[in-house]
Design a protein around this motif. Structure first.
Motif, PDB file in Angstrom:
ATOM      1  N   CYS A  22       7.464  -2.431  18.168  1.00  0.00           N
ATOM      2  CA  CYS A  22       8.054  -2.943  19.398  1.00  0.00           C
ATOM      3  C   CYS A  22       9.088  -3.983  18.969  1.00  0.00           C
ATOM      4  O   CYS A  22       8.732  -5.103  18.587  1.00  0.00           O
ATOM      5  N   TRP A  36       0.149  -4.339  24.229  1.00  0.00           N
ATOM      6  CA  TRP A  36       0.284  -2.881  24.117  1.00  0.00           C
ATOM      7  C   TRP A  36      -0.542  -2.228  25.223  1.00  0.00           C
ATOM      8  O   TRP A  36      -1.722  -2.564  25.414  1.00  0.00           O
ATOM      9  N   CYS A  96       4.948  -1.226  24.943  1.00  0.00           N
ATOM     10  CA  CYS A  96       4.752  -2.647  24.699  1.00  0.00           C
ATOM     11  C   CYS A  96       5.344  -3.410  25.883  1.00  0.00           C
ATOM     12  O   CYS A  96       6.231  -2.913  26.583  1.00  0.00           O
TER      13      CYS A  96
END
Length: 121
Positions: A22, A36, A96
């Motif tokens: 991410c 997440w 994310c």
């Protein structure tokens, strides 16, 4: 502007591994928690893990504990989700998201675009 770019998904056999990234831009990652999430077909989105600004990690799905590891590299403005011993039930789109502050209890204010993880033989 704030952006979160999720990458690293793909097709993997059961028992395999993937590392999701991410990549954050437009803000200083040091001061924020990153969460997440995942959403499997026909299911609601669920929180998988969160890493706060101090690097403490929290896992919210019992089935991923011991298999998934969340980490961050503030110098690279990137958060990772290392997924080992993958199972077919891990198949989902993984996202994310930025929490609005240092702690994982803060609300989510930005989302990444998601990356597909498919675990299948």
């Amino acid at each position: 502007q704030v952006q979160l770019v999720t990458s690293g998904g793909g097709l993997v056999q059961p028992g395999g591994s993937l590392r999701l990234s991410c990549a954050a831009s437009g803000f200083t990652l040091d001061y924020y928690s990153i969460h997440w999430f995942r959403q499997a077909p026909g299911k609601e989105r669920e929180g998988v893990s969160c890493i706060n600004s101090a690097g403490s990690t929290f896992y919210f799905v019992d089935s991923v504990k011991g298999r998934f590891t969340t980490s961050r590299d503030n110098a690279k403005n990137t958060v990772y989700l290392q997924m080992n011993s993958l199972k077919p039930e891990d198949t989902a789109v993984y996202y994310c998201a930025r929490r609005s502050g240092r702690f994982c209890s803060s609300g989510v204010d930005y989302w990444g675009q998601g990356t597909q993880v498919t675990v299948s033989s």
